[in-house]
Design a protein around this motif. Sequence first.
Motif, PDB file in Angstrom:
ATOM      1  N   ILE A 363       4.560  -0.795 -15.368  1.00 29.60           N
ATOM      2  CA  ILE A 363       3.933  -0.050 -14.275  1.00 29.60           C
ATOM      3  C   ILE A 363       4.578  -0.387 -12.930  1.00 29.60           C
ATOM      4  O   ILE A 363       4.926   0.501 -12.150  1.00 29.60           O
ATOM      5  CB  ILE A 363       2.423  -0.346 -14.239  1.00 29.60           C
ATOM      6  N   LEU A 364       4.750  -1.665 -12.661  1.00 22.81           N
ATOM      7  CA  LEU A 364       5.268  -2.094 -11.369  1.00 22.81           C
ATOM      8  C   LEU A 364       6.718  -1.681 -11.173  1.00 22.81           C
ATOM      9  O   LEU A 364       7.109  -1.201 -10.094  1.00 22.81           O
ATOM     10  CB  LEU A 364       5.125  -3.613 -11.225  1.00 22.81           C
ATOM     11  N   MET A 365       7.534  -1.837 -12.214  1.00 21.96           N
ATOM     12  CA  MET A 365       8.953  -1.517 -12.060  1.00 21.96           C
ATOM     13  C   MET A 365       9.215  -0.009 -12.101  1.00 21.96           C
ATOM     14  O   MET A 365      10.117   0.483 -11.416  1.00 21.96           O
ATOM     15  CB  MET A 365       9.772  -2.234 -13.138  1.00 21.96           C
ATOM     16  N   ASN A 366       8.447   0.723 -12.860  1.00 20.90           N
ATOM     17  CA  ASN A 366       8.598   2.189 -12.840  1.00 20.90           C
ATOM     18  C   ASN A 366       8.276   2.739 -11.455  1.00 20.90           C
ATOM     19  O   ASN A 366       8.965   3.629 -10.944  1.00 20.90           O
ATOM     20  CB  ASN A 366       7.682   2.836 -13.882  1.00 20.90           C
ATOM     21  N   PHE A 367       7.222   2.209 -10.842  1.00 22.14           N
ATOM     22  CA  PHE A 367       6.866   2.656  -9.492  1.00 22.14           C
ATOM     23  C   PHE A 367       7.965   2.277  -8.502  1.00 22.14           C
ATOM     24  O   PHE A 367       8.362   3.081  -7.657  1.00 22.14           O
ATOM     25  CB  PHE A 367       5.535   2.033  -9.068  1.00 22.14           C
ATOM     26  N   SER A 368       8.488   1.073  -8.615  1.00 19.81           N
ATOM     27  CA  SER A 368       9.541   0.613  -7.704  1.00 19.81           C
ATOM     28  C   SER A 368      10.822   1.423  -7.869  1.00 19.81           C
ATOM     29  O   SER A 368      11.558   1.639  -6.896  1.00 19.81           O
ATOM     30  CB  SER A 368       9.827  -0.874  -7.947  1.00 19.81           C
ATOM     31  N   PHE A 369      11.091   1.871  -9.091  1.00 18.83           N
ATOM     32  CA  PHE A 369      12.304   2.651  -9.353  1.00 18.83           C
ATOM     33  C   PHE A 369      12.306   3.958  -8.565  1.00 18.83           C
ATOM     34  O   PHE A 369      13.366   4.508  -8.258  1.00 18.83           O
ATOM     35  CB  PHE A 369      12.415   2.943 -10.857  1.00 18.83           C
ATOM     36  N   GLU A 370      11.128   4.452  -8.205  1.00 14.39           N
ATOM     37  CA  GLU A 370      11.014   5.709  -7.459  1.00 14.39           C
ATOM     38  C   GLU A 370      11.023   5.480  -5.949  1.00 14.39           C
ATOM     39  O   GLU A 370      10.570   6.338  -5.188  1.00 14.39           O
ATOM     40  CB  GLU A 370       9.704   6.416  -7.856  1.00 14.39           C
ATOM     41  N   ILE A 371      11.564   4.377  -5.497  1.00  9.98           N
ATOM     42  CA  ILE A 371      11.480   4.013  -4.088  1.00  9.98           C
ATOM     43  C   ILE A 371      12.043   5.085  -3.174  1.00  9.98           C
ATOM     44  O   ILE A 371      11.541   5.312  -2.076  1.00  9.98           O
ATOM     45  CB  ILE A 371      12.182   2.658  -3.823  1.00  9.98           C
ATOM     46  N   ASP A 372      13.085   5.792  -3.611  1.00  5.35           N
ATOM     47  CA  ASP A 372      13.690   6.812  -2.755  1.00  5.35           C
ATOM     48  C   ASP A 372      12.809   8.052  -2.607  1.00  5.35           C
ATOM     49  O   ASP A 372      13.125   8.936  -1.801  1.00  5.35           O
ATOM     50  CB  ASP A 372      15.070   7.206  -3.285  1.00  5.35           C
ATOM     51  N   GLN A 379       7.739   2.338   0.831  1.00  5.60           N
ATOM     52  CA  GLN A 379       9.033   1.700   0.614  1.00  5.60           C
ATOM     53  C   GLN A 379       9.052   0.287   1.191  1.00  5.60           C
ATOM     54  O   GLN A 379       9.548  -0.656   0.552  1.00  5.60           O
ATOM     55  CB  GLN A 379      10.142   2.535   1.251  1.00  5.60           C
ATOM     56  N   GLU A 380       8.511   0.127   2.389  1.00  2.00           N
ATOM     57  CA  GLU A 380       8.474  -1.195   3.008  1.00  2.00           C
ATOM     58  C   GLU A 380       7.630  -2.163   2.178  1.00  2.00           C
ATOM     59  O   GLU A 380       7.975  -3.341   2.035  1.00  2.00           O
ATOM     60  CB  GLU A 380       7.921  -1.094   4.429  1.00  2.00           C
ATOM     61  N   ALA A 381       6.529  -1.673   1.619  1.00  2.00           N
ATOM     62  CA  ALA A 381       5.653  -2.531   0.807  1.00  2.00           C
ATOM     63  C   ALA A 381       6.327  -2.919  -0.503  1.00  2.00           C
ATOM     64  O   ALA A 381       6.220  -4.070  -0.949  1.00  2.00           O
ATOM     65  CB  ALA A 381       4.330  -1.820   0.548  1.00  2.00           C
ATOM     66  N   VAL A 382       7.021  -1.971  -1.147  1.00  2.00           N
ATOM     67  CA  VAL A 382       7.763  -2.282  -2.381  1.00  2.00           C
ATOM     68  C   VAL A 382       8.819  -3.346  -2.091  1.00  2.00           C
ATOM     69  O   VAL A 382       8.996  -4.305  -2.854  1.00  2.00           O
ATOM     70  CB  VAL A 382       8.425  -1.014  -2.957  1.00  2.00           C
ATOM     71  N   ALA A 383       9.554  -3.180  -0.995  1.00  2.00           N
ATOM     72  CA  ALA A 383      10.602  -4.137  -0.636  1.00  2.00           C
ATOM     73  C   ALA A 383      10.019  -5.519  -0.374  1.00  2.00           C
ATOM     74  O   ALA A 383      10.588  -6.543  -0.790  1.00  2.00           O
ATOM     75  CB  ALA A 383      11.369  -3.635   0.581  1.00  2.00           C
ATOM     76  N   LEU A 384       8.863  -5.580   0.304  1.00  2.00           N
ATOM     77  CA  LEU A 384       8.216  -6.869   0.573  1.00  2.00           C
ATOM     78  C   LEU A 384       7.804  -7.547  -0.732  1.00  2.00           C
ATOM     79  O   LEU A 384       8.004  -8.759  -0.913  1.00  2.00           O
ATOM     80  CB  LEU A 384       6.993  -6.647   1.463  1.00  2.00           C
ATOM     81  N   PHE A 385       7.225  -6.774  -1.643  1.00  2.00           N
ATOM     82  CA  PHE A 385       6.839  -7.305  -2.950  1.00  2.00           C
ATOM     83  C   PHE A 385       8.052  -7.899  -3.667  1.00  2.00           C
ATOM     84  O   PHE A 385       7.993  -9.011  -4.195  1.00  2.00           O
ATOM     85  CB  PHE A 385       6.227  -6.175  -3.783  1.00  2.00           C
ATOM     86  N   MET A 386       9.177  -7.190  -3.646  1.00  2.00           N
ATOM     87  CA  MET A 386      10.348  -7.650  -4.390  1.00  2.00           C
ATOM     88  C   MET A 386      10.985  -8.870  -3.726  1.00  2.00           C
ATOM     89  O   MET A 386      11.455  -9.787  -4.420  1.00  2.00           O
ATOM     90  CB  MET A 386      11.360  -6.513  -4.522  1.00  2.00           C
ATOM     91  N   VAL A 387      11.013  -8.909  -2.394  1.00  2.00           N
ATOM     92  CA  VAL A 387      11.554 -10.079  -1.717  1.00  2.00           C
ATOM     93  C   VAL A 387      10.738 -11.324  -2.073  1.00  2.00           C
ATOM     94  O   VAL A 387      11.294 -12.368  -2.441  1.00  2.00           O
ATOM     95  CB  VAL A 387      11.546  -9.888  -0.180  1.00  2.00           C
TER      96      VAL A 387
END
Length: 529
Positions: A363-372, A379-387
């Motif tokens: 679930i988490l990575m599929n959502f992140s894959f759609e960042i564009d 997008q900023e929240a996904v990036a913060l989570f990954m950092v």
Amino acid sequence: MESHGVELYVYDLSMGLASQFSSHLIGKQLDGIWHTSTVVYNREYFFGSRGVESCNPASTFLGPPKDIKFLGETEVPYSVFSDYLAGLSNSTYSGDQYHLLHRNCNHFSEEIAQFLCGTSIPKHILDLPQEVLSSGIGATLPALISQLEQSARPISEEIQGFSRENTPDLNRQIEEARYNSFLLEQRRKTLNEKHAKKERKREKRRKKILKAGGVVPAELEDIAMADTAAVNGSSESTLPSEQALAIEEEERKEEEEKKKAREPPIVYKDLIDVKEEFDALIALIDGKLSPEEQKSTEELQQYMIGDEGSWALSDGFLDYINRLLNDKAFPTEVRVKLLNLLAMAALKDDVILVLHQDRKDHILMNFSFEIDRLSKEEQEAVALFMVNMFENLSSSEWLLYISEWQYNTQQISNIRVTTKVAVHCLLSDNPVLQERGAAIIYNLAAKEVKTVVFDDVAVEITMAILQYFNQKPSEEQLFRCMKALARFAEVSRQEVPQLIQMIGPDPKSFKGTSERIDAFIDQLSSRLH
């Protein structure tokens, strides 16, 4: 006569890199580096450096095709086609006749299409070699494409009858072992935390009774003895309490030693006020949840604000996350608030147990894959989570798993998603995303080589960094990217230095920005000459 359908399978050897970087690299837009094959008589036929080959449809290491084009019907009997193919294999399309630009898989597909149906494959596919040659880029790009062409080999006959999910996979076995280990750890922690809570409650009762001048009831002592025996008694499913605590303490010390020995990652610990963010989330979703989802909200509160361990999260917690992330009936702010909370959860040392619950549905990575495709705030929240996922060794390694799954029509993996998020953020025009993208890339480069298949991503990230350098980044951003570039040049000693020399800018052009940047420029310069 019996007719047979003829299809053209189209694959992108660059896995999307060509469409993203070709304009900068060769001065013109390419949508892909095309590899084609012909599917007829329930078999896939293609040509490469090993000559003419065939396999079951879509069973090469390239995975499913990017596109399938119907070329027409043929009435050519299979026996005639087989003889024709044998003739080509021994003459113009033998392995030693293969040439990446002048006689490749696409020329072979064109010849087969003409023979079977009297039709041609798309012109833009056939014209691709000339576009590459006319770019004046020399032999470097063809050499890289030639390496990619090796992925078009068929999966060995021994495993053709099995799906990718059922094939032997050392990485999957390793992840299974990790998962089982974490399950044991979770079981052990749950047991000890529950036992500790019971002990605290009993102690409060004892003190209250003694303070009042009373006598502690025998049944209270009996319960304490029974609980102690249950915890300290050995069984097949649990460990003795003292042994479990000793193991936990030993593991904690080992984890701390590893943290001290590694390069500190860049993370953002103070950006989000957890209580404020949680309260804002509650205000947005109040009255819109099922009883089960409401329970998950309470579990999230216990985990994030009550400082409970991940054992507080039930099996249905990921279903709750899935709904909040993907139900478009919720406003964008819901997803932003949730992702910000998850970014803070990423700093916890037991977040890996939550991540492993997501191994099936991704679930988490599929959502992140759609960042564009997400809003700027998402997008900023996904990036913060990954950092922040790089804070702990276990969660940072989870980001780099290479086991694949199919999402829509693409084969993706954790490392592929992590790379996409990093590149997308770095090349955006949003300063916040650029900063977080540079942080992800810095953290990636700081990882030990053995934990990452850097060869698969070093080229892609290098190209992104070089393009980003044209934006004249700040000293901090330049430091992060230059350090990563120096690291990638150590790991991928041929491709990365070639790309730096071919694309530019020359790292020496940044000389004098700061002493720490100069040190990495010197490292890079030694690799380039």
